[in-house]
Design a protein around this motif. Structure first.
Motif, mmCIF file in Angstrom:
data_model
loop_
_atom_site.group_PDB
_atom_site.id
_atom_site.type_symbol
_atom_site.label_atom_id
_atom_site.label_comp_id
_atom_site.label_asym_id
_atom_site.label_seq_id
_atom_site.Cartn_x
_atom_site.Cartn_y
_atom_site.Cartn_z
ATOM 1 N N ALA A 1 -6.822 -1.154 -0.954
ATOM 2 C CA ALA A 1 -5.980 -0.182 -1.672
ATOM 3 C C ALA A 1 -5.236 0.695 -0.674
ATOM 4 N N PHE A 2 -5.952 1.203 0.321
ATOM 5 C CA PHE A 2 -5.322 2.071 1.321
ATOM 6 C C PHE A 2 -4.243 1.316 2.088
ATOM 7 N N MET A 3 -4.553 0.100 2.507
ATOM 8 C CA MET A 3 -3.593 -0.684 3.291
ATOM 9 C C MET A 3 -2.331 -0.986 2.485
ATOM 10 N N ASP A 4 -2.477 -1.283 1.217
ATOM 11 C CA ASP A 4 -1.309 -1.563 0.374
ATOM 12 C C ASP A 4 -0.514 -0.305 0.067
ATOM 13 N N LEU A 5 -1.199 0.803 -0.188
ATOM 14 C CA LEU A 5 -0.507 2.063 -0.458
ATOM 15 C C LEU A 5 0.238 2.552 0.782
ATOM 16 N N ASN A 6 -0.261 2.208 1.950
ATOM 17 C CA ASN A 6 0.378 2.580 3.214
ATOM 18 C C ASN A 6 1.443 1.536 3.559
ATOM 19 N N LYS B 1 2.703 1.057 7.077
ATOM 20 C CA LYS B 1 1.651 0.669 8.027
ATOM 21 C C LYS B 1 1.492 1.655 9.183
ATOM 22 N N THR B 2 1.488 2.937 8.839
ATOM 23 C CA THR B 2 1.337 3.990 9.843
ATOM 24 C C THR B 2 -0.114 4.446 9.979
ATOM 25 N N GLY B 3 -0.978 4.012 9.058
ATOM 26 C CA GLY B 3 -2.353 4.475 9.071
ATOM 27 C C GLY B 3 -2.551 5.734 8.251
ATOM 28 N N ARG B 4 -1.467 6.178 7.605
ATOM 29 C CA ARG B 4 -1.507 7.361 6.738
ATOM 30 C C ARG B 4 -0.597 7.114 5.541
ATOM 31 N N ILE B 5 -0.971 7.639 4.393
ATOM 32 C CA ILE B 5 -0.128 7.503 3.202
ATOM 33 C C ILE B 5 0.755 8.747 3.118
ATOM 34 N N SER B 6 2.045 8.525 3.216
ATOM 35 C CA SER B 6 3.001 9.638 3.172
ATOM 36 C C SER B 6 3.319 10.001 1.725
ATOM 37 N N ARG B 7 3.986 11.119 1.573
ATOM 38 C CA ARG B 7 4.417 11.526 0.233
ATOM 39 C C ARG B 7 5.321 10.468 -0.382
#
Length: 93
Positions: free
Chosen positions: A23-28, A31-37
Motif C-alpha cells: 500500500a505504501f509503495m503504491d501510494l508513493n 518513489k521518494t520513500g514518502r507520501i506527499s500531499r
C-alpha cells in the motif's frame, strides 16, 4: 467528520492492498520513500472522495505523525498499519 473520512480511507486501503508495505509503495507514486500531499490527494480523487481543503489538511496531518510535511513509512506504519494490519506490525518491531 474527519473520523468518517479517515475510516473511508482506511477501508479503501484495506480493500485494495493485502500488505502495508505494498500500500505504501503504491501510494508513493514518485518513489521518494514518502507520501506527499499531491500523491495522497491523487488517491483520494481516484477513490472519488470529494473533500474540502480543510478536511484534506486535517486528515493528512493525522497520518503525518511527526509533522514533517510528508507521510513516511514509519508514520504510515503507525497510523494506518496499527488499524488495518495489527499482526503485520509485529514483524517491524
Amino acid at each position: 467528520m474527519i473520523g468518517d473520512i479517515e475510516a473511508k480511507i482506511l477501508e479503501k486501503i484495506k480493500f485494495q492492498w493485502k500488505t502495508l508495505r505494498k500500500a505504501f509503495m503504491d501510494l508513493n507514486i514518485e518513489k521518494t520513500g514518502r507520501i506527499s500531499r499531491r500523491e495522497f490527494k491523487f488517491y483520494l480523487n481516484f477513490w472519488g472522495m470529494d473533500i474540502t481543503d480543510e478536511e484534506f489538511e486535517a486528515v493528512y496531518n493525522k497520518f503525518d505523525l511527526d509533522k514533517d510535511g510528508v507521510i513516511s513509512y514509519k508514520d504510515f506504519q503507525i497510523s494506518i498499519g496499527s488499524e488495518m494490519f495489527p499482526a503485520e506490525g509485529l514483524y517491524f518491531r
